[in-house]
Design a protein around this motif. Structure first.
Motif, PDB file in Angstrom:
ATOM      1  N   GLU A   1       0.858  -1.191   0.000  1.00 52.01           N
ATOM      2  CA  GLU A   1       0.000   0.000   0.000  1.00 52.01           C
ATOM      3  C   GLU A   1       0.889   1.234   0.000  1.00 52.01           C
ATOM      4  OE1 GLU A   1      -2.394   0.046   3.534  1.00 52.01           O
ATOM      5  OE2 GLU A   1      -3.044  -2.009   3.271  1.00 52.01           O
ATOM      6  N   ARG A   2       0.711   2.075  -0.964  1.00 48.08           N
ATOM      7  CA  ARG A   2       1.526   3.295  -1.036  1.00 48.08           C
ATOM      8  C   ARG A   2       1.093   4.302   0.026  1.00 48.08           C
ATOM      9  NH1 ARG A   2       4.972   5.470  -4.921  1.00 48.08           N
ATOM     10  NH2 ARG A   2       5.161   7.707  -4.677  1.00 48.08           N
ATOM     11  N   THR A   3       2.052   4.881   0.725  1.00 46.92           N
ATOM     12  CA  THR A   3       1.768   5.909   1.733  1.00 46.92           C
ATOM     13  C   THR A   3       1.391   7.207   1.032  1.00 46.92           C
ATOM     14  OG1 THR A   3       3.296   4.920   3.306  1.00 46.92           O
ATOM     15  CG2 THR A   3       2.753   7.247   3.642  1.00 46.92           C
ATOM     16  N   GLN A   4       0.296   7.789   1.478  1.00 45.99           N
ATOM     17  CA  GLN A   4      -0.135   9.077   0.934  1.00 45.99           C
ATOM     18  C   GLN A   4       0.699  10.184   1.570  1.00 45.99           C
ATOM     19  OE1 GLN A   4      -2.367   9.236  -1.587  1.00 45.99           O
ATOM     20  NE2 GLN A   4      -2.271   7.009  -1.431  1.00 45.99           N
ATOM     21  N   HIS A   5       1.287  11.023   0.737  1.00 42.98           N
ATOM     22  CA  HIS A   5       2.079  12.133   1.271  1.00 42.98           C
ATOM     23  C   HIS A   5       1.123  13.174   1.831  1.00 42.98           C
ATOM     24  CE1 HIS A   5       5.946  10.700  -0.143  1.00 42.98           C
ATOM     25  NE2 HIS A   5       5.306  10.276  -1.218  1.00 42.98           N
ATOM     26  N   SER A   6       1.333  13.532   3.089  1.00 43.73           N
ATOM     27  CA  SER A   6       0.510  14.528   3.756  1.00 43.73           C
ATOM     28  C   SER A   6       1.389  15.290   4.738  1.00 43.73           C
ATOM     29  CB  SER A   6      -0.650  13.863   4.495  1.00 43.73           C
ATOM     30  OG  SER A   6      -0.168  13.169   5.637  1.00 43.73           O
ATOM     31  N   GLU A   7       0.799  16.281   5.373  1.00 45.38           N
ATOM     32  CA  GLU A   7       1.540  17.050   6.372  1.00 45.38           C
ATOM     33  C   GLU A   7       1.907  16.203   7.581  1.00 45.38           C
ATOM     34  OE1 GLU A   7      -0.449  20.644   7.478  1.00 45.38           O
ATOM     35  OE2 GLU A   7      -0.613  21.332   5.421  1.00 45.38           O
ATOM     36  N   ARG A   8       1.178  15.119   7.813  1.00 48.53           N
ATOM     37  CA  ARG A   8       1.432  14.264   8.979  1.00 48.53           C
ATOM     38  C   ARG A   8       2.489  13.194   8.699  1.00 48.53           C
ATOM     39  NH1 ARG A   8      -3.940  13.095  12.188  1.00 48.53           N
ATOM     40  NH2 ARG A   8      -2.950  14.282  13.825  1.00 48.53           N
ATOM     41  N   ALA A   9       2.795  12.932   7.444  1.00 50.96           N
ATOM     42  CA  ALA A   9       3.784  11.903   7.101  1.00 50.96           C
ATOM     43  C   ALA A   9       5.150  12.297   7.670  1.00 50.96           C
ATOM     44  CB  ALA A   9       3.861  11.717   5.596  1.00 50.96           C
ATOM     45  N   ARG A  10       5.873  11.308   8.155  1.00 53.55           N
ATOM     46  CA  ARG A  10       7.191  11.537   8.737  1.00 53.55           C
ATOM     47  C   ARG A  10       8.142  10.426   8.327  1.00 53.55           C
ATOM     48  NH1 ARG A  10       5.379  15.728   9.231  1.00 53.55           N
ATOM     49  NH2 ARG A  10       5.018  16.986  11.076  1.00 53.55           N
ATOM     50  N   LEU A  11       9.420  10.707   8.497  1.00 59.53           N
ATOM     51  CA  LEU A  11      10.462   9.703   8.301  1.00 59.53           C
ATOM     52  C   LEU A  11      10.984   9.277   9.665  1.00 59.53           C
ATOM     53  CD1 LEU A  11      12.578  11.206   5.369  1.00 59.53           C
ATOM     54  CD2 LEU A  11      10.709   9.547   5.251  1.00 59.53           C
ATOM     55  N   LEU A  12      11.069   7.974   9.863  1.00 59.35           N
ATOM     56  CA  LEU A  12      11.726   7.412  11.036  1.00 59.35           C
ATOM     57  C   LEU A  12      13.119   6.992  10.590  1.00 59.35           C
ATOM     58  CD1 LEU A  12       8.913   4.991  12.296  1.00 59.35           C
ATOM     59  CD2 LEU A  12       9.283   7.370  12.954  1.00 59.35           C
ATOM     60  N   VAL A  13      14.137   7.572  11.165  1.00 61.16           N
ATOM     61  CA  VAL A  13      15.513   7.249  10.787  1.00 61.16           C
ATOM     62  C   VAL A  13      16.009   6.120  11.684  1.00 61.16           C
ATOM     63  CG1 VAL A  13      17.870   8.117  10.532  1.00 61.16           C
ATOM     64  CG2 VAL A  13      15.914   9.595   9.992  1.00 61.16           C
ATOM     65  N   VAL A  14      16.469   5.047  11.033  1.00 57.83           N
ATOM     66  CA  VAL A  14      16.881   3.827  11.720  1.00 57.83           C
ATOM     67  C   VAL A  14      18.284   3.455  11.255  1.00 57.83           C
ATOM     68  CG1 VAL A  14      16.303   1.381  12.015  1.00 57.83           C
ATOM     69  CG2 VAL A  14      14.475   3.057  11.795  1.00 57.83           C
ATOM     70  N   ARG A  15      19.113   2.990  12.174  1.00 53.85           N
ATOM     71  CA  ARG A  15      20.465   2.546  11.822  1.00 53.85           C
ATOM     72  C   ARG A  15      20.381   1.230  11.071  1.00 53.85           C
ATOM     73  NH1 ARG A  15      24.817   4.614  11.655  1.00 53.85           N
ATOM     74  NH2 ARG A  15      24.498   5.919  13.452  1.00 53.85           N
ATOM     75  N   GLN A  16      21.098   1.157   9.943  1.00 54.08           N
ATOM     76  CA  GLN A  16      21.172  -0.069   9.145  1.00 54.08           C
ATOM     77  C   GLN A  16      22.626  -0.276   8.775  1.00 54.08           C
ATOM     78  OE1 GLN A  16      19.192   0.054   5.355  1.00 54.08           O
ATOM     79  NE2 GLN A  16      19.607  -2.067   4.935  1.00 54.08           N
ATOM     80  N   GLY A  17      23.239  -1.275   9.351  1.00 53.72           N
ATOM     81  CA  GLY A  17      24.649  -1.523   9.061  1.00 53.72           C
ATOM     82  C   GLY A  17      25.488  -0.314   9.443  1.00 53.72           C
TER      83      GLY A  17
END
Length: 181
Positions: free
Chosen positions: A98-114
């Motif tokens: 399911e594609r995330t709808q871009h809105s004012e509430r959308a955020r990025l969670l930054v997670v460590r990967q390698g």
């Protein structure tokens, strides 16, 4: 003339400090009490999740993205975050197609990967959630096969059913690490 205008800047700051400390008294003990688990609550698609607070490095508004050709549809592209390029993954698209709808509430969670970071696009972030041992004891196991490898339990917190989502399991998953189409 308001009451703070009659005081020096130092007195105003000292008053704010006293008020802040009075408001926060007992807060640290509550968070460090045995049996409490702290996380960040968020929504991806129609599901509510919470991930351990130490698994999420940062929360960001969605910056401009540069698409990367030849990748899976859930890899939205890369973002320039303070001079560092970071891959951005649509979490709902990865998990549920399911594609995330871009809105004012959308955020990025930054997670460590390698050795670097990856940013996960979510529909919205609810902030910090605390789960106690009683809530963990009453938890239900995840029955959605798309989530079972990342989620052990679902708990009720503040009237919401939240899936305890492991970012560590996600970033180690072979299909997540292989973004090439």
């Amino acid at each position: 003339m308001n009451a703070t205008a009659a005081h020096s800047p130092f007195e105003v700051l000292a008053r704010y400090e006293r008020l802040s400390l009075a408001h926060a008294s007992g807060t640290q003990e509550r968070f460090e009490a045995p049996g409490l688990w702290r996380g960040i609550g968020y929504r991806a698609g129609s599901r509510l999740f919470v991930s351990a607070i130490d698994e999420i490095n940062e929360l960001l508004a969605v910056p401009p993205l540069t698409p990367v050709p030849g990748t899976k549809p859930w890899l939205l592209g890369v973002a320039n975050v303070r001079g560092n390029l970071m891959p951005v993954v649509d979490m709902a698209r990865f998990l549920f197609s399911e594609r995330t709808q871009h809105s004012e509430r959308a955020r990025l969670l930054v997670v460590r990967q390698g050795a670097g970071n990856v940013a996960l696009l979510v529909d919205e972030v609810f902030g910090q959630r605390t789960v106690d041992s009683e809530q963990r004891r009453d938890a239900e196991h995840e029955d959605d096969p798309r989530l079972a490898r990342f989620v052990e339990d679902r708990v009720d917190v503040d009237g919401q059913r939240l899936a305890l989502f492991s970012m560590g399991r996600l970033v180690r998953a072979p299909d997540f690490r292989q973004a090439a189409a």
